[in-house]
Design an enzyme around this catalytic site. Structure first.
Site, PDB file in Angstrom:
ATOM      1  N   ASN A   3       0.758  -1.132  -0.133  1.00 22.74           N
ATOM      2  CA  ASN A   3       0.003  -0.019   0.156  1.00 22.74           C
ATOM      3  C   ASN A   3       0.993   1.240   0.061  1.00 22.74           C
ATOM      4  OD1 ASN A   3      -1.831   1.992   0.560  1.00 22.74           O
ATOM      5  ND2 ASN A   3      -2.907   1.048   2.342  1.00 22.74           N
TER       6      ASN A   3
ATOM      7  N   LYS B 213       3.573   1.037   3.008  1.00 19.21           N
ATOM      8  CA  LYS B 213       3.084   0.000   3.972  1.00 19.21           C
ATOM      9  C   LYS B 213       3.035  -1.589   3.150  1.00 19.21           C
ATOM     10  CE  LYS B 213      -0.408   2.815   6.672  1.00 19.21           C
ATOM     11  NZ  LYS B 213      -1.797   2.927   6.521  1.00 19.21           N
TER      12      LYS B 213
ATOM     13  N   ARG C 219      -2.726  -2.225  -3.300  1.00 16.39           N
ATOM     14  CA  ARG C 219      -3.807  -1.500  -3.175  1.00 16.39           C
ATOM     15  C   ARG C 219      -3.774  -0.229  -4.092  1.00 16.39           C
ATOM     16  NH1 ARG C 219      -5.441   2.679   1.156  1.00 16.39           N
ATOM     17  NH2 ARG C 219      -7.576   3.237   0.680  1.00 16.39           N
TER      18      ARG C 219
ATOM     19  N   HIS D 211     -13.406   2.299   0.251  1.00  8.08           N
ATOM     20  CA  HIS D 211     -13.265   0.946   1.125  1.00  8.08           C
ATOM     21  C   HIS D 211     -13.555  -0.134   0.704  1.00  8.08           C
ATOM     22  CE1 HIS D 211     -13.151   4.568   4.326  1.00  8.08           C
ATOM     23  NE2 HIS D 211     -11.883   4.079   4.172  1.00  8.08           N
TER      24      HIS D 211
ATOM     25  N   LEU E  84     -15.586   2.669  10.043  1.00 12.14           N
ATOM     26  CA  LEU E  84     -15.260   3.863  10.747  1.00 12.14           C
ATOM     27  C   LEU E  84     -13.663   3.816  11.212  1.00 12.14           C
ATOM     28  CD1 LEU E  84     -18.248   3.872  12.947  1.00 12.14           C
ATOM     29  CD2 LEU E  84     -17.909   4.978  10.776  1.00 12.14           C
ATOM     30  N   GLY E  85     -12.613   4.467  10.224  1.00 10.88           N
ATOM     31  CA  GLY E  85     -11.261   4.366  10.464  1.00 10.88           C
ATOM     32  C   GLY E  85     -11.053   5.639  10.501  1.00 10.88           C
ATOM     33  N   ASN E  86      -9.642   6.045  10.098  1.00 10.09           N
ATOM     34  CA  ASN E  86      -9.263   7.497  10.118  1.00 10.09           C
ATOM     35  C   ASN E  86     -10.311   8.048   8.705  1.00 10.09           C
ATOM     36  OD1 ASN E  86      -7.117   8.087  11.695  1.00 10.09           O
ATOM     37  ND2 ASN E  86      -5.965   6.650  10.668  1.00 10.09           N
TER      38      ASN E  86
ATOM     39  N   ARG F 176     -11.280  14.826   7.353  1.00  9.17           N
ATOM     40  CA  ARG F 176     -12.259  15.143   6.420  1.00  9.17           C
ATOM     41  C   ARG F 176     -13.706  15.475   6.793  1.00  9.17           C
ATOM     42  NH1 ARG F 176     -11.079   9.783   3.055  1.00  9.17           N
ATOM     43  NH2 ARG F 176      -9.247   9.362   4.296  1.00  9.17           N
TER      44      ARG F 176
ATOM     45  N   GLY G 191     -11.132   0.957  12.832  1.00  7.43           N
ATOM     46  CA  GLY G 191     -10.606   1.343  14.509  1.00  7.43           C
ATOM     47  C   GLY G 191     -11.565   1.851  15.267  1.00  7.43           C
ATOM     48  N   VAL G 192     -12.329   2.712  14.771  1.00  2.00           N
ATOM     49  CA  VAL G 192     -13.386   3.296  15.725  1.00  2.00           C
ATOM     50  C   VAL G 192     -14.473   2.454  15.832  1.00  2.00           C
ATOM     51  CG1 VAL G 192     -15.174   5.275  15.804  1.00  2.00           C
ATOM     52  CG2 VAL G 192     -12.753   5.873  15.151  1.00  2.00           C
TER      53      VAL G 192
ATOM     54  N   GLU H  30      -8.151  -5.710   5.465  1.00  2.00           N
ATOM     55  CA  GLU H  30      -8.009  -5.510   4.028  1.00  2.00           C
ATOM     56  C   GLU H  30      -6.853  -6.010   3.172  1.00  2.00           C
ATOM     57  OE1 GLU H  30      -8.691  -1.369   5.643  1.00  2.00           O
ATOM     58  OE2 GLU H  30      -9.302  -1.115   3.628  1.00  2.00           O
TER      59      GLU H  30
HETATM   60  P1  ADP Z   1      -7.286   3.393   8.823  1.00  2.00           P
HETATM   61  O1  ADP Z   1      -8.386   4.121   8.367  1.00  2.00           O
HETATM   62  O2  ADP Z   1      -5.828   4.485   8.963  1.00  2.00           O
HETATM   63  O3  ADP Z   1      -6.725   2.029   8.482  1.00  2.00           O
HETATM   64  P2  ADP Z   1      -8.064   2.480  11.457  1.00  2.00           P
HETATM   65  O4  ADP Z   1      -9.051   1.550  10.835  1.00  2.00           O
HETATM   66  O5  ADP Z   1      -6.818   1.859  12.629  1.00  2.00           O
HETATM   67  O6  ADP Z   1      -7.650   3.488  10.561  1.00  2.00           O
HETATM   68  O7  ADP Z   1      -8.756   3.449  12.603  1.00  2.00           O
HETATM   69  C1  ADP Z   1      -8.066   4.649  13.343  1.00  2.00           C
HETATM   70  C2  ADP Z   1      -9.047   5.236  14.179  1.00  2.00           C
HETATM   71  O8  ADP Z   1      -9.323   4.459  15.227  1.00  2.00           O
HETATM   72  C3  ADP Z   1      -8.117   6.403  14.858  1.00  2.00           C
HETATM   73  O9  ADP Z   1      -9.009   7.476  15.352  1.00  2.00           O
HETATM   74  C4  ADP Z   1      -7.802   5.717  16.264  1.00  2.00           C
HETATM   75  O10 ADP Z   1      -7.715   6.671  17.394  1.00  2.00           O
HETATM   76  C5  ADP Z   1      -9.191   4.763  16.421  1.00  2.00           C
HETATM   77  N1  ADP Z   1      -9.053   3.782  17.322  1.00  2.00           N
HETATM   78  C6  ADP Z   1      -8.193   2.820  17.662  1.00  2.00           C
HETATM   79  N2  ADP Z   1      -8.479   2.381  18.706  1.00  2.00           N
HETATM   80  C7  ADP Z   1      -9.466   2.584  19.275  1.00  2.00           C
HETATM   81  C8  ADP Z   1     -10.213   2.442  20.727  1.00  2.00           C
HETATM   82  N3  ADP Z   1      -9.798   1.652  21.603  1.00  2.00           N
HETATM   83  N4  ADP Z   1     -11.335   3.602  21.190  1.00  2.00           N
HETATM   84  C9  ADP Z   1     -11.566   4.286  20.150  1.00  2.00           C
HETATM   85  N5  ADP Z   1     -10.985   4.713  19.034  1.00  2.00           N
HETATM   86  C10 ADP Z   1      -9.981   3.856  18.548  1.00  2.00           C
END
Ligand code: ADP
Length: 394
Positions: free
Chosen positions: A9, A16, A90, A179, A208-210, A240, A329-330, A381
């Site tokens: 990636n 990555k 990717r 995604h 729900l990630g970055n 964003r 992540g979220v 992914e």
């Molecule tokens: P990406 O889109 O870069 O792959 P991720 O899926 O890893 O990102 O998500 C990153 C987000 O998830 C960040 O905002 C991070 O703070 C949040 N996150 C990770 N672990 C937790 C947690 N335990 N509680 C709340 N938010 C989290």
């Protein structure tokens, strides 16, 4: 020995990588080279003997890839012990052209280059990763897996913006969605968890990630999604804005004399949670909210309200919903976001089980009586890219 895929990636200043066991999905090694082109680059490699980290100047993606090859030789696993059968890349934007993974050749590189105007931040970096990998691994088949491909099933009424039709037909201005590898992986896992055929399920999936997006899947097929021509539209994200009134752009141009580049930068990098609360990391935001910080609270409220609006919209698009799936992540880790986004929706058949929701275990987090199942499914992914590359080669 099972087949392994090196998944790459490439970002504008980062690379990555994960070496994936195609059968189990295990990452037997992974790593990140970041700050490429800056004086202090960093390379983290995770292999069988743990994690190593080095700070060094890395001038280009080619140097980064050489550092990756060296790290495999030095820290393992050695390419003599693990057979790499393919390299999976990717690629963010496949336009209207790519609905499936593609074996990379000169023609594919030319086609992805033509799509650069649609994804000026992402596709050039992905292409650089492809060029370097083809040079350094000339004998390995290389496969491009597109973030947009999964959404090529959107019907015209979902992908066409209500603007002059020539914009779409002459300039490719339409919704593409992103995604896709995550949606493909997570929907398969959701069906497995529910013990049902994916083709029989209607799902609302929230990645729900970055970056954040939502998708409505009918029988496993994408029929609507929140990201648009670019990954800026839709949900509130780390930096964003997601949906805004497009007239704001003209207003900023006329009233403040801002250039298109400045506005684009602000909407992509200075907005979202960061713009509201000064913080794009959801963990930090959660921490600040727990101490009563009003900006963190407002950011959280705006974020969850947007998710809730999309759930309502996609419920109506699908008519019936079997499950709502949270990932990334979220989505995976924030019980608070899931609770706030779904609160009071019993009349829609959505009933979260507080105890299940608050436990850190993925899986079912709704009550047994909830007509709509709510699931937490970790995404993968890299494994999805590896699987798609292997399927193509077979
Ligand atoms: P990406 O889109 O870069 O792959 P991720 O899926 O890893 O990102 O998500 C990153 C987000 O998830 C960040 O905002 C991070 O703070 C949040 N996150 C990770 N672990 C937790 C947690 N335990 N509680 C709340 N938010 C989290």
């Amino acid at each position: 020995m099972s087949d392994h895929v090196l998944v790459i990636n490439a970002g504008s200043s980062s690379l990555k990588y994960s070496l994936i066991d195609g059968a189990s999905g295990a990452a037997v090694a992974s790593g990140l080279v970041e700050r490429i082109g800056e004086p202090e680059g960093r390379h983290v490699h995770r292999g069988p003997s743990g994690e190593t980290s080095a700070t060094l100047e890395i001038a280009s993606h080619e140097e980064a890839m050489r550092a990756v090859i060296d790290a495999f030789a030095e820290y393992g696993p050695s390419f003599d012990d693990v057979e790499i059968v393919a390299i999976g890349h990717r690629v963010v934007h496949g336009g209207s052209r790519f609905a499936d993974p593609v074996l990379i050749d000169d023609e594919l590189v030319a086609a992805v280059t033509e799509l650069v105007p649609l994804a000026p931040l992402h596709n050039p970096a992905n292409l650089e990763g492809i060029r370097v990998a083809r040079r350094l691994f000339p004998d390995h088949p290389q496969v491009a897996v597109f973030d947009t491909a999964f959404h090529q099933t959107l019907p015209p009424e979902a992908y066409t913006y209500a603007v002059p039709l020539e914009w779409r037909d002459d300039h490719g201005i339409r919704r593409y969605g992103f995604h896709g590898t995550s949606y493909a992986f997570v929907s398969g896992e959701a069906a497995r968890l529910l013990g049902r055929d994916l083709t029989d399920l209607n799902l609302i999936v929230l990645h729900l990630g970055n970056g954040c997006s939502a998708a409505a899947l009918r029988g496993g097929v994408s029929v609507d999604t929140s990201m648009g021509m670019t990954p800026l539209e839709g949900l509130v994200m780390g930096t964003r804005s997601g949906d805004v009134d497009p007239a704001i752009l003209a207003y900023l141009t006329h009233e403040l004399g801002w250039t298109p580049d400045k506005i684009d930068h602000a909407l992509n990098h200075e907005s979202g949670l960061k713009g509201i609360a000064g913080d794009n990391d959801f963990r930090e935001l959660t921490e600040r909210r727990s101490t009563g910080d009003p900006h963190a609270q407002l950011a959280f409220d705006i974020y969850c309200r947007r998710i809730r609006k999309y759930i309502g919209a996609y419920y109506a698009v699908l008519g019936t919903v079997d499950a709502i799936v949270f990932t990334a992540g979220v989505g995976q880790h924030s019980a608070e976001v899931r609770a706030a986004s779904l609160a009071g929706l019993d009349r829609l058949g959505i009933q979260l089980d507080p105890e299940r929701n608050n436990s850190a275990t993925p899986g079912l987090v709704s009550t047994d009586g909830s007509a709509v199942a709510v699931l937490v499914v970790p995404t993968n992914e890299e494994w999805q890219i590896a699987r798609e590359a292997l399927t193509l080669l077979r």
